[in-house]
Design a protein around this motif. Structure first.
Motif, mmCIF file in Angstrom:
data_model
loop_
_atom_site.group_PDB
_atom_site.id
_atom_site.type_symbol
_atom_site.label_atom_id
_atom_site.label_comp_id
_atom_site.label_asym_id
_atom_site.label_seq_id
_atom_site.Cartn_x
_atom_site.Cartn_y
_atom_site.Cartn_z
ATOM 1 N N THR A 155 -2.810 -8.370 2.060
ATOM 2 C CA THR A 155 -2.439 -7.371 3.221
ATOM 3 C C THR A 155 -1.716 -6.228 2.595
ATOM 4 N N LEU A 156 -0.940 -6.061 1.643
ATOM 5 C CA LEU A 156 -0.488 -5.079 0.880
ATOM 6 C C LEU A 156 -1.489 -4.198 0.299
ATOM 7 N N ALA A 157 -2.849 -4.694 -0.048
ATOM 8 C CA ALA A 157 -3.943 -3.916 -0.717
ATOM 9 C C ALA A 157 -4.308 -2.778 0.535
ATOM 10 N N VAL A 158 -4.612 -3.345 1.748
ATOM 11 C CA VAL A 158 -4.928 -2.516 2.997
ATOM 12 C C VAL A 158 -4.129 -1.418 3.167
ATOM 13 N N GLY A 159 -2.751 -1.334 2.850
ATOM 14 C CA GLY A 159 -1.847 -0.249 2.871
ATOM 15 C C GLY A 159 -2.073 0.922 1.918
ATOM 16 N N GLY A 160 -2.656 0.546 0.921
ATOM 17 C CA GLY A 160 -2.950 1.527 -0.132
ATOM 18 C C GLY A 160 -1.589 2.171 -0.730
ATOM 19 N N GLU A 161 -1.709 3.421 -0.868
ATOM 20 C CA GLU A 161 -0.351 4.221 -1.494
ATOM 21 C C GLU A 161 0.694 4.179 -0.369
ATOM 22 N N ARG A 162 0.202 4.064 1.052
ATOM 23 C CA ARG A 162 1.147 4.146 2.007
ATOM 24 C C ARG A 162 2.233 3.030 1.945
ATOM 25 N N GLY A 163 1.616 1.905 1.657
ATOM 26 C CA GLY A 163 2.436 0.632 1.388
ATOM 27 C C GLY A 163 2.414 -0.216 3.175
ATOM 28 N N VAL A 164 2.908 -1.059 3.129
ATOM 29 C CA VAL A 164 3.047 -2.062 4.115
ATOM 30 C C VAL A 164 4.413 -2.375 4.507
ATOM 31 N N PRO A 165 5.096 -2.252 5.726
ATOM 32 C CA PRO A 165 6.571 -2.736 6.166
ATOM 33 C C PRO A 165 6.498 -4.227 6.050
ATOM 34 N N LEU A 166 7.718 -4.833 5.852
ATOM 35 C CA LEU A 166 7.649 -6.134 5.886
ATOM 36 C C LEU A 166 7.469 -6.939 7.060
ATOM 37 N N ALA A 167 7.430 -6.333 8.293
ATOM 38 C CA ALA A 167 7.246 -6.899 9.805
ATOM 39 C C ALA A 167 5.737 -6.945 9.665
ATOM 40 N N GLU A 168 5.037 -6.004 9.151
ATOM 41 C CA GLU A 168 3.594 -5.893 9.392
ATOM 42 C C GLU A 168 3.088 -6.873 8.536
ATOM 43 N N VAL A 169 3.691 -7.164 7.166
ATOM 44 C CA VAL A 169 3.192 -8.311 6.447
ATOM 45 C C VAL A 169 3.091 -9.534 7.376
ATOM 46 N N VAL A 170 4.219 -9.794 7.833
ATOM 47 C CA VAL A 170 4.675 -11.059 8.727
ATOM 48 C C VAL A 170 3.399 -11.192 9.718
ATOM 49 N N GLN A 171 3.259 -9.861 10.224
ATOM 50 C CA GLN A 171 2.258 -10.122 11.445
ATOM 51 C C GLN A 171 1.012 -10.573 11.115
ATOM 52 N N ALA A 172 0.474 -9.775 10.078
ATOM 53 C CA ALA A 172 -0.704 -9.979 9.420
ATOM 54 C C ALA A 172 -1.195 -11.480 8.729
ATOM 55 N N THR A 173 -0.142 -11.894 8.109
ATOM 56 C CA THR A 173 -0.303 -13.090 7.408
ATOM 57 C C THR A 173 0.034 -14.200 8.442
#
Length: 262
Positions: free
Chosen positions: A27-45
């Motif tokens: 999930t973090l790899a999808v965010g690239g250099e921008r990164g991913v907020p914790l809330a989005e990681v929770v939603q995606a996983t």
């Protein structure tokens, strides 16, 4: 066997924790250099927030994940590409694809992308810029997206048996919202691509563009990649779309033949 009963082997100890950590990392790899907020990681996983928080901080301790001081988002750590140096960067599929990617781009004049499947995602591994004055550079090399989001992803899913494709789409359902699509839309696109023999997306990832993708199978018949052309809408009218499809499908079959010989 114990006491006359066959002992059933359960899941390997620790396997669930490892799979969860890998799901977070992808999930973090999808965010690239921008990164991913914790809330989005929770939603995606679809994992509980405390679970994701614990996994992320263990990965930070190990240097596999980093947190941006500026945004607070989580990104893949610099140790990951260092570990990847242990393997060759060019796979046989990429080597086989390169001359056909170059030839098709020279013939058509538009930007071509070579995308591979990796688990539930697609990964852009090569891009060839054409000669036409206006180029659509919609995806950077290294960008990862859930299968079903991009034109290439739909093409790869269309090359699978229906049940397998549907299973992957449902597994990615929670991730589609971030890309302004949904399960019904993706499944409809897959059906249309199967009927055509390639995928034509009337609305590309960049506004005012269109994309066309042809899938590529490995020698054992598994859908593994796609070759995609992205262009301005007026460059992919009905007549030219058929011409482009012929070129891309021919290139895809040539790549398959080259990998079968290796």
């Amino acid at each position: 066997m114990r006491n006359g009963r066959l002992k059933t082997r359960g899941p390997r100890q620790g396997g669930q924790a490892i799979r969860r950590a890998l799901a977070v990392l992808r999930t973090l790899a999808v965010g690239g250099e921008r990164g991913v907020p914790l809330a989005e990681v929770v939603q995606a996983t679809s994992l509980a927030r405390p679970t994701v928080h614990r996994i992320v901080h263990v990965l930070i301790e190990e240097g596999i994940v980093e947190r941006s001081e500026r945004t607070g988002n989580y990104v893949v750590g610099r140790q990951v590409p260092e570990l990847a140096l242990a393997r060759p960067s060019r796979t046989p599929l990429m080597v086989a694809a390169e001359p056909h990617l170059a030839a098709a781009s020279a013939q058509l004049g538009d930007t071509l992308f070579f995308t591979v499947r990796t688990g539930l995602d697609t990964l852009c591994v090569a891009r060839r810029i054409g000669s036409y004055p206006i180029q659509v550079l919609s995806i950077e090399v290294g960008v990862r997206r859930p299968l079903g989001v991009s034109s290439a992803g739909v093409a790869i899913l269309a090359a699978m048996p229906s049940a397998e494709a549907r299973k992957i789409v449902l597994a990615n359902e929670a991730r589609f919202g971030a890309y302004r699509t949904d399960t019904a839309t993706v499944l409809g696109q897959i059906q249309l691509a199967r009927r055509r023999g390639y995928n034509l997306r009337d609305v590309g990832l960049v506004q005012g563009t269109k994309s066309l993708s042809a899938w590529i199978r490995t020698p054992d018949g598994q859908p593994a990649a796609a070759i995609t052309l992205s262009a301005m809408r007026n460059r992919l009218g009905p007549r030219r779309a058929i011409e482009v499809a012929d070129v891309l499908v021919s290139a895809a079959r040539a790549i398959e033949a080259a990998t079968a010989r290796d």
